[in-house]
Motif scaffolding. Structure first.
Motif, short mmCIF file in Angstrom:
data_model
loop_
_atom_site.label_atom_id
_atom_site.label_comp_id
_atom_site.label_asym_id
_atom_site.label_seq_id
_atom_site.Cartn_x
_atom_site.Cartn_y
_atom_site.Cartn_z
N ARG A 30 -0.98 -8.69 16.41
CA ARG A 30 0.17 -7.84 16.10
C ARG A 30 -0.17 -6.37 15.85
N GLU A 31 -1.44 -6.03 15.70
CA GLU A 31 -1.89 -4.66 15.43
C GLU A 31 -1.37 -4.10 14.11
N THR A 32 -1.02 -4.97 13.15
CA THR A 32 -0.57 -4.53 11.84
C THR A 32 -0.87 -5.62 10.82
N ILE A 33 -0.99 -5.19 9.55
CA ILE A 33 -1.14 -6.16 8.46
C ILE A 33 0.02 -6.04 7.48
N ASP A 34 1.12 -5.51 7.96
CA ASP A 34 2.32 -5.39 7.15
C ASP A 34 2.98 -6.76 7.00
N MET A 35 3.24 -7.16 5.76
CA MET A 35 3.79 -8.49 5.49
C MET A 35 5.21 -8.66 6.06
N GLU A 36 5.92 -7.58 6.26
CA GLU A 36 7.28 -7.66 6.78
C GLU A 36 7.28 -8.06 8.26
N GLN A 37 6.19 -7.83 8.95
CA GLN A 37 6.16 -8.10 10.39
C GLN A 37 5.41 -9.38 10.74
N ILE A 70 -0.60 -7.49 -13.89
CA ILE A 70 -0.93 -6.55 -12.82
C ILE A 70 -0.99 -7.28 -11.48
N GLY A 71 -1.56 -8.49 -11.49
CA GLY A 71 -1.62 -9.27 -10.26
C GLY A 71 -0.25 -9.67 -9.76
N ILE A 72 0.63 -10.08 -10.66
CA ILE A 72 2.01 -10.43 -10.28
C ILE A 72 2.73 -9.22 -9.71
N PHE A 73 2.56 -8.07 -10.35
CA PHE A 73 3.20 -6.85 -9.86
C PHE A 73 2.69 -6.50 -8.46
N GLY A 74 1.38 -6.60 -8.26
CA GLY A 74 0.82 -6.31 -6.94
C GLY A 74 1.28 -7.31 -5.90
N LEU A 75 1.45 -8.55 -6.28
CA LEU A 75 1.90 -9.58 -5.35
C LEU A 75 3.34 -9.35 -4.93
N ILE A 76 4.17 -8.95 -5.88
CA ILE A 76 5.59 -8.76 -5.59
C ILE A 76 5.86 -7.45 -4.85
N SER A 77 5.18 -6.39 -5.25
CA SER A 77 5.54 -5.06 -4.73
C SER A 77 4.79 -4.66 -3.48
N SER A 78 3.75 -5.35 -3.10
CA SER A 78 2.93 -4.90 -1.98
C SER A 78 3.40 -5.49 -0.67
N ARG A 79 3.30 -4.69 0.37
CA ARG A 79 3.60 -5.15 1.71
C ARG A 79 2.33 -5.33 2.53
N ASN A 80 1.20 -4.86 2.00
CA ASN A 80 -0.08 -4.96 2.68
C ASN A 80 -0.71 -6.32 2.38
N ALA A 81 -1.14 -7.03 3.41
CA ALA A 81 -1.65 -8.39 3.23
C ALA A 81 -2.97 -8.40 2.46
N VAL A 82 -3.81 -7.42 2.66
CA VAL A 82 -5.08 -7.37 1.94
C VAL A 82 -4.83 -7.12 0.46
N ARG A 83 -3.86 -6.28 0.15
CA ARG A 83 -3.52 -6.02 -1.25
C ARG A 83 -2.93 -7.26 -1.92
#
Length: 103
Positions: free
Chosen positions: A90-97, A18-31
């Motif tokens: 940056r006003e965002t926590i999106d990992m892509e940015q 579950i942790g690996i899936f959350g690490l790979i699929s999430s774009r939110n840094a807190v997640r």
């Protein structure tokens, strides 16, 4: 009736997946940080289970678990500080940015 070692290993493997899936699929840094914490807790379950099953007289697995918990707490504190700093800039926590380290 004692719970067998296989059940603890299966539980830890399930939590780690579950942790690996959350690490790979999430774009939110807190997640992502929460997924890393979940993976570290799965490792702690394995440490405790094997310590109890292999040598219940000594507490080597419990000591390693305390070290892992200490490192996890430090990682969470530093990670959240970095995320707050990036959010202020940056006003965002999106990992892509997160492109602060790019030239």
């Amino acid at each position: 009736m004692a719970v067998q070692l296989e059940f603890y290993v299966l539980l830890a493997a399930f939590l780690f997946c579950i942790g690996i899936f959350g690490l790979i699929s999430s774009r939110n840094a807190v997640r992502v940080l929460m997924s890393i914490e979940l993976m570290l807790n799965a490792v702690n379950i394995n440490l405790m289970a094997f310590s109890n099953a292999l040598d219940s007289e000594e507490i080597k697995g419990q000591i390693f678990t305390i070290f892992v918990l200490t490192v996890a707490a430090a990682e969470a504190a530093v990670g959240l500080a970095i995320i707050l700093s990036i959010y202020r800039n940056r006003e965002t926590i999106d990992m892509e940015q997160f492109n602060l380290l790019k030239w």
